[in-house]
Scaffold this motif. Structure first.
Motif, PDB file in Angstrom:
ATOM      1  N   UNK A   1      70.679  59.169  13.124  1.00  0.00           N
ATOM      2  CA  UNK A   1      70.214  59.607  14.452  1.00  0.00           C
ATOM      3  C   UNK A   1      71.354  59.651  15.470  1.00  0.00           C
ATOM      4  N   UNK A   2      72.557  59.289  15.011  1.00  0.00           N
ATOM      5  CA  UNK A   2      73.757  59.247  15.861  1.00  0.00           C
ATOM      6  C   UNK A   2      73.625  58.230  16.984  1.00  0.00           C
ATOM      7  N   UNK A   3      72.846  57.217  16.736  1.00  0.00           N
ATOM      8  CA  UNK A   3      72.698  56.117  17.695  1.00  0.00           C
ATOM      9  C   UNK A   3      73.696  55.032  17.287  1.00  0.00           C
ATOM     10  N   UNK A   4      74.975  55.293  17.622  1.00  0.00           N
ATOM     11  CA  UNK A   4      76.068  54.468  17.112  1.00  0.00           C
ATOM     12  C   UNK A   4      76.052  53.048  17.671  1.00  0.00           C
ATOM     13  N   UNK A   5      75.641  52.892  18.893  1.00  0.00           N
ATOM     14  CA  UNK A   5      75.644  51.562  19.481  1.00  0.00           C
ATOM     15  C   UNK A   5      74.694  50.612  18.739  1.00  0.00           C
ATOM     16  N   UNK A   6      73.434  51.080  18.609  1.00  0.00           N
ATOM     17  CA  UNK A   6      72.460  50.232  17.911  1.00  0.00           C
ATOM     18  C   UNK A   6      72.811  50.080  16.424  1.00  0.00           C
ATOM     19  N   UNK A   7      73.427  51.143  15.865  1.00  0.00           N
ATOM     20  CA  UNK A   7      73.858  51.073  14.456  1.00  0.00           C
ATOM     21  C   UNK A   7      74.908  49.989  14.282  1.00  0.00           C
ATOM     22  N   UNK A   8      75.854  49.912  15.272  1.00  0.00           N
ATOM     23  CA  UNK A   8      76.883  48.881  15.209  1.00  0.00           C
ATOM     24  C   UNK A   8      76.275  47.493  15.329  1.00  0.00           C
ATOM     25  N   UNK A   9      75.292  47.354  16.214  1.00  0.00           N
ATOM     26  CA  UNK A   9      74.627  46.055  16.374  1.00  0.00           C
ATOM     27  C   UNK A   9      73.924  45.636  15.072  1.00  0.00           C
ATOM     28  N   UNK A  10      73.260  46.620  14.455  1.00  0.00           N
ATOM     29  CA  UNK A  10      72.563  46.329  13.184  1.00  0.00           C
ATOM     30  C   UNK A  10      73.567  45.934  12.098  1.00  0.00           C
ATOM     31  N   UNK A  11      74.715  46.650  12.111  1.00  0.00           N
ATOM     32  CA  UNK A  11      75.729  46.344  11.092  1.00  0.00           C
ATOM     33  C   UNK A  11      76.321  44.952  11.314  1.00  0.00           C
ATOM     34  N   UNK A  12      76.514  44.587  12.575  1.00  0.00           N
ATOM     35  CA  UNK A  12      77.039  43.250  12.878  1.00  0.00           C
ATOM     36  C   UNK A  12      76.067  42.166  12.398  1.00  0.00           C
ATOM     37  N   UNK A  13      74.762  42.437  12.598  1.00  0.00           N
ATOM     38  CA  UNK A  13      73.750  41.484  12.089  1.00  0.00           C
ATOM     39  C   UNK A  13      73.867  41.366  10.567  1.00  0.00           C
ATOM     40  N   UNK A  14      74.028  42.524   9.930  1.00  0.00           N
ATOM     41  CA  UNK A  14      74.154  42.548   8.459  1.00  0.00           C
ATOM     42  C   UNK A  14      75.365  41.736   7.999  1.00  0.00           C
ATOM     43  N   UNK A  15      76.526  41.998   8.598  1.00  0.00           N
ATOM     44  CA  UNK A  15      77.771  41.338   8.162  1.00  0.00           C
ATOM     45  C   UNK A  15      77.723  39.844   8.445  1.00  0.00           C
ATOM     46  N   UNK A  16      77.283  39.516   9.670  1.00  0.00           N
ATOM     47  CA  UNK A  16      77.254  38.099  10.065  1.00  0.00           C
ATOM     48  C   UNK A  16      76.346  37.287   9.146  1.00  0.00           C
ATOM     49  N   UNK A  17      75.144  37.801   8.928  1.00  0.00           N
ATOM     50  CA  UNK A  17      74.180  37.066   8.087  1.00  0.00           C
ATOM     51  C   UNK A  17      74.651  37.007   6.636  1.00  0.00           C
ATOM     52  N   UNK A  18      75.176  38.128   6.155  1.00  0.00           N
ATOM     53  CA  UNK A  18      75.630  38.166   4.762  1.00  0.00           C
ATOM     54  C   UNK A  18      76.780  37.202   4.550  1.00  0.00           C
ATOM     55  N   UNK A  19      77.703  37.157   5.505  1.00  0.00           N
ATOM     56  CA  UNK A  19      78.848  36.245   5.375  1.00  0.00           C
ATOM     57  C   UNK A  19      78.403  34.784   5.396  1.00  0.00           C
TER      58      UNK A  19
END
Length: 642
Positions: free
Chosen positions: A338-356
């Motif tokens: 959807x080209x919603x890069x800001x929220x996509x980045x936030x979601x990715x940060x949640x993914x990386x942080x939790x996974x790590x």
């Protein structure tokens, strides 16, 4: 890796969580509870009452901490420790449902301790599996790995294949959680192998789903899809609840990998509805993430976004940390489209942080340390077992050596005793032979015979009948010499025996002035040179006939000696026409005749040594003729002496 993490973790978590649920109170038919309550009212023993209370709570799906806590205390007071274990387990379970994690841990560890103290090893296995599953699901990896390896060790000790498979599955989950997918694959393959050997269809079904999840994380999509699709083959159609939800979700993932999105949507929606109707929050979460990803692939981005956001929210509400990276990654993909890069980045940060936080180096190190400790202890135990086996083998070898030595001594002792016995028998037989020879010699050289013979020779000399005197003296000398020689021999040629009898009969005939006649018949087929017989068997009976049989005989006496060939024996008969057995042998006994006694002893002695027996009989010569009497003596002698 569009559906990475989506299927595997959730499905295995459902499977392992079910072990706790299976031990906890679930709904049962009301009639069972009613029946148990009736039994409780009439029960007298405290232990029986406690067990019935447990069954009532279990069948009645009692979800009150107080009920199980009170039951556990009563079970402890009355020493019903097995029921206490399961009551404490149910306190832990209900506490977990109420979100009281600390109470869950305390009661679960207490139940495990009681099982250990009372050596309830099978119960201990189930409790460890429940506790290990809880710890790994709640990311308490240090504790979870320690419990999983402890359970695996106990299962291997008990040789419980099902438990070994379960703990390998639990370790597969632990390694999967830390991101070590290769080790997770090894453990899950081992679990599937054992479940297949046990032919447990439900367990095979879930093991295939877990294995498919691991292949997907290793980016081996063909094998992942194969495992997902194969799981439905083992799915029991009557199953409902989390098993059905898990299978339909896996099949949906399999169709999604084949890009058959409509089929995938059908099975995923079915899985979600089953989870929703059974209030399976984790099942709803797993299905929702899959549905979101499938809609994303079908181009339904708006629906996918709503579903992914809802899934992430659900993760947080039920504190299911392990699923947050999956939901966040799915949401990130949709937002990027959807080209919603800001929220996509936030979601990715949640993914990386939790996974790590889940799969960090510390957790991996913990997993490696536990594996190393398990393998080291296993190898150490194997070495101890090998040493014990070597000690046992050495002990068995010593025992065998002692046994063989003892057997050797025993055999030697038996041989010595046998040798002494045989030697003693031989000496005894030789003594008997010697004594018999002396008896035989005395019997043949009867003092009356010697005296009468010498007197007859003297009379011939006094009458100046030199010819008869010389003939009589020659026969007497021949008989005496032959008797002395033959009495020391076991066998002599038949020819020599016949010559002895001829000389003896001539002497007796001369001595008794032709009071009797004699005949010696020999079968023409007999080789008298090479056929041997025991010496002087006939002579004692001839002497009895001459001395006693013809004593009161009015007519002419007659003695017949005959030799014939039987089947495998030489037959000898001595027949006289004297006064017979009754009168003749009565007189011979008065004259101390030893003929019959000595002959029986000789026959018995010969039969000790011979394979073919000597037969001897004596009786009336003419039993059917009253006017004619006499004695008949028969011998059956082996043709070849033994």
């Amino acid at each position: 890796m569009k559906s990475k993490i989506i299927c595997g973790l959730v499905t295995l978590l459902w499977l392992l969580s079910w072990n706790i649920i299976a031990q906890s109170p679930i709904s049962r038919e009301g009639r069972i509870v009613d029946s148990l309550k009736k039994e409780l009212r009439i029960a007298k023993e405290d232990s029986t009452k406690i067990k019935l209370r447990y069954e009532i709570g279990d069948h009645g799906s009692v979800l009150r901490v107080g009920y199980w806590d009170s039951l556990a205390k009563d079970a402890h007071i009355h020493h019903v420790y097995l029921t206490e274990c399961w009551a404490l387990n149910n306190v832990a379970f209900v506490s977990h449902l109420n979100g009281d994690t600390s109470r869950f841990i305390g009661y679960q560890e207490k139940s495990i301790k009681i099982a250990e103290e009372n050596n309830y090893k099978s119960t201990q296995l189930n409790l460890l599996l429940n506790y290990g599953n809880f710890c790994i699901l709640n990311l308490k990896l240090r504790k979870g790995l320690s419990i999983a390896y402890k359970g695996l060790k106990l299962a291997e000790e008990l040789k419980d294949k099902d438990a070994i498979a379960n703990f390998n599955g639990l370790l597969g989950l632990a390694y999967w959680t830390t991101g070590d997918y290769n080790k997770a694959l090894t453990k899950r393959l081992e679990s599937l192998k054992l479940k297949t050997e046990l032919n447990d269809s439900v367990s095979i079904c879930t093991a295939l789903i877990n294995l498919g999840d691991t292949y997907e994380m290793l980016n081996d999509l063909p094998n992942a899809g194969r495992c997902y699709m194969e799981s439905i083959r083992f799915f029991p159609q009557q199953s409902k609840g989390h098993i059905a939800c898990m299978v339909y979700s896996a099949v949906g993932a399999g169709y999604k990998m084949k890009r058959q999105y409509d089929s995938a949507a059908f099975f995923l929606e079915k899985a979600y509805k089953i989870a929703e109707s059974n209030n399976l929050k984790k099942g709803m979460l797993g299905s929702l993430v899959q549905i979101a990803d499938n809609n994303y692939l079908m181009g339904k981005n708006s629906e996918a976004k709503t579903q992914a956001a809802e899934a992430l929210k659900l993760c947080r509400s039920i504190n299911f940390i392990a699923q947050i990276p999956v939901a966040a990654l799915t949401l990130k993909k949709i937002l990027l489209k959807d080209k919603n890069y800001k929220e996509a980045l936030e979601a990715y940060e949640i993914h990386v942080t939790t996974k790590d936080s889940i799969a960090n180096e510390k957790n991996r190190k913990l997993a490696s340390e536990n594996e190393f400790d398990y393998e080291f202890e296993k190898k150490e135990n194997e070495n101890k077992l090998l040493v014990q086996q070597n000690q046992i083998q050495a002990l068995e070898l010593r025992q065998n050596n002692y046994f063989l030595l003892g057997m050797g001594v025993l055999v030697l002792l038996v041989l010595v005793i046998a040798y002494l016995f045989i030697r003693q028998n031989k000496i005894k037989t030789e003594q008997q032979s010697s004594q018999l020879e002396q008896k035989l010699l005395r019997s043949q050289m009867n003092p009356h015979f010697i005296f009468n013979s010498l007197q007859a020779i003297q009379n011939f000399i006094l009458k100046h009948d030199e010819k008869e005197a010389v003939r009589y003296l020659s026969s007497f000398a021949s008989v005496t010499r032959n008797v002395l020689e033959n009495s020391r021999m076991e066998f002599i040629p038949l020819k020599k025996e016949i010559t002895l009898l001829e000389n003896y009969l001539q002497l007796q005939k001369l001595r008794f002035k032709n009071r009797f006649d004699y005949e010696i018949h020999v079968d023409e087929t007999i080789d008298i040179e090479n056929t041997t017989i025991p010496p002087m068997l006939a002579q004692p009976f001839i002497e009895n006939a001459v001395e006693h049989g013809f004593h009161d005989l009015k007519g002419q006496g007659r003695i017949t000696v005959s030799y014939t060939i039987g089947k495998n024996e030489l037959l000898m008969e001595i027949v006289d026409n004297g006064i017979g057995m009754k009168e003749g042998y009565a007189q011979s006994k008065q004259h101390q005749s030893l003929a019959l006694e000595i002959t029986k002893e000789r026959v018995a002695l010969m039969n000790k040594k011979a394979k073919q027996k000597v037969l001897f009989t004596i009786g009336e010569a003419f039993p059917l003729q009253e006017e004619q009497k006499g004695v008949k003596v028969s011998f059956s002698l082996p043709l070849t002496p033994q």
